[in-house]
Structure formats: structure tokens, C-alpha cells
Design a protein around this motif. Structure first.
Motif, mmCIF file in Angstrom:
data_model
loop_
_atom_site.group_PDB
_atom_site.id
_atom_site.type_symbol
_atom_site.label_atom_id
_atom_site.label_comp_id
_atom_site.label_asym_id
_atom_site.label_seq_id
_atom_site.Cartn_x
_atom_site.Cartn_y
_atom_site.Cartn_z
ATOM 1 N N VAL A 111 -19.953 44.770 1.925
ATOM 2 C CA VAL A 111 -19.121 45.148 3.083
ATOM 3 C C VAL A 111 -18.591 43.906 3.783
ATOM 4 N N VAL A 112 -19.439 42.903 3.962
ATOM 5 C CA VAL A 112 -19.046 41.699 4.710
ATOM 6 C C VAL A 112 -18.309 40.680 3.851
ATOM 7 N N THR A 113 -18.098 41.031 2.588
ATOM 8 C CA THR A 113 -17.370 40.127 1.695
ATOM 9 C C THR A 113 -16.093 40.747 1.145
ATOM 10 N N GLN A 114 -15.996 42.106 1.157
ATOM 11 C CA GLN A 114 -14.895 42.758 0.451
ATOM 12 C C GLN A 114 -14.114 43.774 1.268
ATOM 13 N N ASN A 115 -14.720 44.366 2.289
ATOM 14 C CA ASN A 115 -14.047 45.438 3.023
ATOM 15 C C ASN A 115 -13.290 44.858 4.219
ATOM 16 N N GLU A 116 -11.980 44.705 4.065
ATOM 17 C CA GLU A 116 -11.156 44.043 5.084
ATOM 18 C C GLU A 116 -11.252 44.728 6.448
ATOM 19 N N LYS A 117 -11.191 46.070 6.463
ATOM 20 C CA LYS A 117 -11.211 46.794 7.732
ATOM 21 C C LYS A 117 -12.550 46.607 8.445
ATOM 22 N N SER A 118 -13.637 46.744 7.704
ATOM 23 C CA SER A 118 -14.955 46.591 8.317
ATOM 24 C C SER A 118 -15.201 45.150 8.755
ATOM 25 N N ILE A 119 -14.702 44.205 7.984
ATOM 26 C CA ILE A 119 -14.829 42.794 8.367
ATOM 27 C C ILE A 119 -14.147 42.547 9.708
ATOM 28 N N ALA A 120 -12.954 43.126 9.902
ATOM 29 C CA ALA A 120 -12.237 42.966 11.178
ATOM 30 C C ALA A 120 -13.023 43.594 12.322
ATOM 31 N N ASP A 121 -13.602 44.785 12.096
ATOM 32 C CA ASP A 121 -14.391 45.453 13.136
ATOM 33 C C ASP A 121 -15.642 44.649 13.466
ATOM 34 N N LEU A 122 -16.273 44.082 12.446
ATOM 35 C CA LEU A 122 -17.479 43.277 12.676
ATOM 36 C C LEU A 122 -17.158 41.980 13.405
ATOM 37 N N LYS A 123 -16.020 41.372 13.088
ATOM 38 C CA LYS A 123 -15.602 40.167 13.809
ATOM 39 C C LYS A 123 -15.382 40.483 15.289
ATOM 40 N N ALA A 124 -14.863 41.687 15.558
ATOM 41 C CA ALA A 124 -14.623 42.086 16.948
ATOM 42 C C ALA A 124 -15.926 42.182 17.725
ATOM 43 N N ILE A 125 -16.951 42.793 17.138
ATOM 44 C CA ILE A 125 -18.210 42.923 17.880
ATOM 45 C C ILE A 125 -18.967 41.599 17.918
ATOM 46 N N GLU A 126 -18.744 40.748 16.926
ATOM 47 C CA GLU A 126 -19.378 39.432 16.926
ATOM 48 C C GLU A 126 -18.928 38.617 18.139
ATOM 49 N N GLN A 127 -17.679 38.816 18.566
ATOM 50 C CA GLN A 127 -17.154 38.100 19.727
ATOM 51 C C GLN A 127 -17.888 38.454 21.012
ATOM 52 N N PHE A 128 -18.558 39.603 21.030
ATOM 53 C CA PHE A 128 -19.289 40.028 22.221
ATOM 54 C C PHE A 128 -20.773 39.682 22.139
ATOM 55 N N GLY A 129 -21.127 38.809 21.187
ATOM 56 C CA GLY A 129 -22.506 38.333 21.122
ATOM 57 C C GLY A 129 -23.378 39.028 20.106
ATOM 58 N N CYS A 130 -22.821 39.985 19.371
ATOM 59 C CA CYS A 130 -23.593 40.661 18.329
ATOM 60 C C CYS A 130 -23.683 39.740 17.114
ATOM 61 N N GLU A 131 -24.891 39.528 16.626
ATOM 62 C CA GLU A 131 -25.103 38.633 15.490
ATOM 63 C C GLU A 131 -25.001 39.412 14.185
ATOM 64 N N ILE A 132 -24.165 38.943 13.261
ATOM 65 C CA ILE A 132 -23.995 39.576 11.953
ATOM 66 C C ILE A 132 -24.744 38.736 10.929
ATOM 67 N N LEU A 133 -25.714 39.333 10.257
ATOM 68 C CA LEU A 133 -26.579 38.592 9.332
ATOM 69 C C LEU A 133 -26.565 39.246 7.951
ATOM 70 N N SER A 134 -26.493 38.421 6.907
ATOM 71 C CA SER A 134 -26.512 38.928 5.534
ATOM 72 C C SER A 134 -27.592 38.227 4.725
ATOM 73 N N CYS A 135 -28.246 38.983 3.871
ATOM 74 C CA CYS A 135 -29.313 38.467 3.021
ATOM 75 C C CYS A 135 -28.741 37.508 1.980
ATOM 76 N N GLY A 136 -29.221 36.276 1.987
ATOM 77 C CA GLY A 136 -28.735 35.262 1.057
ATOM 78 C C GLY A 136 -29.053 35.594 -0.390
ATOM 79 N N LEU A 137 -30.260 36.104 -0.657
ATOM 80 C CA LEU A 137 -30.645 36.489 -2.013
ATOM 81 C C LEU A 137 -29.704 37.566 -2.558
ATOM 82 N N CYS A 138 -29.339 38.514 -1.695
ATOM 83 C CA CYS A 138 -28.451 39.616 -2.096
ATOM 84 C C CYS A 138 -27.039 39.106 -2.362
ATOM 85 N N LEU A 139 -26.563 38.204 -1.516
ATOM 86 C CA LEU A 139 -25.242 37.606 -1.738
ATOM 87 C C LEU A 139 -25.205 36.874 -3.076
ATOM 88 N N ASP A 140 -26.302 36.162 -3.388
ATOM 89 C CA ASP A 140 -26.393 35.471 -4.672
ATOM 90 C C ASP A 140 -26.412 36.463 -5.835
#
Length: 200
Positions: free
Chosen positions: A140-169
Motif C-alpha cells: 500500500v505504501v509503495t504502490q497505491n497512489e491514492k492511499s499514499i496521498a491520504d497517508l501523507k496528509a495524515i502524516e503532516q498532522f503528526g501521525c507516524e507511518i511505519l513499515s516493516c523492513g523485512l516485509c519491504l525486502d
């Protein structure tokens, strides 16, 4: 009267549109929203009840309905809508997303539901303190453009977005991460152990 055109919009967009209109209007005029299905009218009247506002549904045709929220002169009833849309509550909660789909069944529907969930999350009155992605959720945080934009919006208000490094690998998408930062399973467990968690 303020008129909101939500024809052709699917859940939860009409709810979000009427909340924005009510907030911006601030009780000056009644607000009417146009929708194209009966389910939306039911969701809207439930919202009116939650806000302690009187509402009225008018069927124009099988594909057009009007739902009026009577708010003129009732500013006190609208006060919950006066708050900023996005704020992090002191009673923090964390959202954990472990898949690129929401629920079981049809994959495309599951992806659409998750996309709508993240959009709805970005429009909540109280945002989570963190949103965590692991397993195929990292797509979701690598491929879904719409969700990425929504997550960037909430990140601006102090919400931390975290992804598992092992899973990304594992999914070979580490270099495609578009929002937030990389974490590890120890930290994910620590956060989940000490937080109120919504798991998707």
C-alpha cells in the motif's frame, strides 16, 4: 440552503462531504446533499441522529435522493464539527494493516475497501498516532497512489507511518517506499503491546 452534490459518489464519500459542508456552514443554513442510492440516505440519516440534528429524505427518482440536514439556528448541535478535521487525541490509538486488501473474498473489492478505509481514516476527527504496515500491507505504501496521498496528509498532522523492513525486502519494494519510515518487528510488537490497536 447549501446544496452538496454527491451523485455518483460511493461510501464513505457522501458522509465526509456532508460533514465538511456542515463544518464550513457552521449552522448558518440548512444543508441538503444529493445522493444516488438508498444506502447512502440511511447512512446520512444515522449521521444526523448522531449529531442530534433533524433530517429529511426526499426520493426524486430511483437514482436520485435528497437528504436535508436542518441546522439553521442550531449552532450548538454543530459544535462537534467545529473542531479541526485532523487532530491526534491524547488517548492514542494505532492502526495496523497487515494486508494489501481488507477482509476476505474478492481481491479487487478488498483493495478498494482498504483504499476507502485509509481515505476515511484521513478524514477522522481524531487521527491515530501511528499507522503500521507489515506483510503485504507494505504494498500500500509503495504502490497505491491514492492511499499514499491520504497517508501523507495524515502524516503532516503528526501521525507516524511505519513499515516493516523485512516485509519491504521480501516483496522487493524497499526502494519504492513513498511515505513514512522503515521499522522492525521488535518495535512493531512494542507499539502494539503498549497501545490501543485497530488491526485491519
Amino acid at each position: 440552503m447549501v446544496v452538496v452534490n454527491a451523485l455518483g459518489k460511493v461510501c464513505p464519500v457522501p458522509i465526509i462531504m456532508i460533514k465538511k459542508a456542515l463544518r464550513e456552514n457552521n449552522g448558518k443554513d440548512d444543508v441538503m446533499i444529493q445522493v444516488d442510492n438508498e444506502i447512502s440516505t440511511q447512512n446520512l440519516t444515522k449521521l444526523a441522529t448522531q449529531l442530534k440534528l433533524r433530517s429529511e429524505v426526499k426520493k426524486i427518482s430511483n437514482s436520485e435522493y435528497e437528504v436535508t440536514f436542518f441546522v439553521k439556528g442550531m449552532c450548538d448541535s454543530c459544535k462537534p464539527l467545529d473542531n479541526p478535521i485532523s487532530q491526534v487525541n491524547t488517548e492514542e490509538y494505532v492502526v495496523v494493516i497487515s494486508s494489501e486488501t481488507m477482509g476476505t473474498g474478492d481481491t479487487e473489492l478488498g483493495k478498494k475497501l482498504l483504499e476507502n478505509f485509509i481515505y476515511s481514516l484521513s478524514e477522522q476527527d481524531v487521527l491515530p498516532s501511528k499507522v503500521i504496515f507489515y506483510n503485504s500491507g507494505v504494498k500500500v505504501v509503495t504502490q497505491n497512489e491514492k492511499s499514499i496521498a491520504d497517508l501523507k496528509a495524515i502524516e503532516q498532522f503528526g501521525c507516524e507511518i511505519l513499515s516493516c523492513g523485512l516485509c519491504l525486502d521480501y516483496y522487493n519494494v524497499k526502494d519504492q517506499l513513498r511515505v513514512g519510515s522503515i521499522t522492525n518487528m521488535y518495535r512493531i510488537l512494542e507499539i502494539m503491546r503498549t497501545s490501543h490497536v485497530l488491526t485491519i
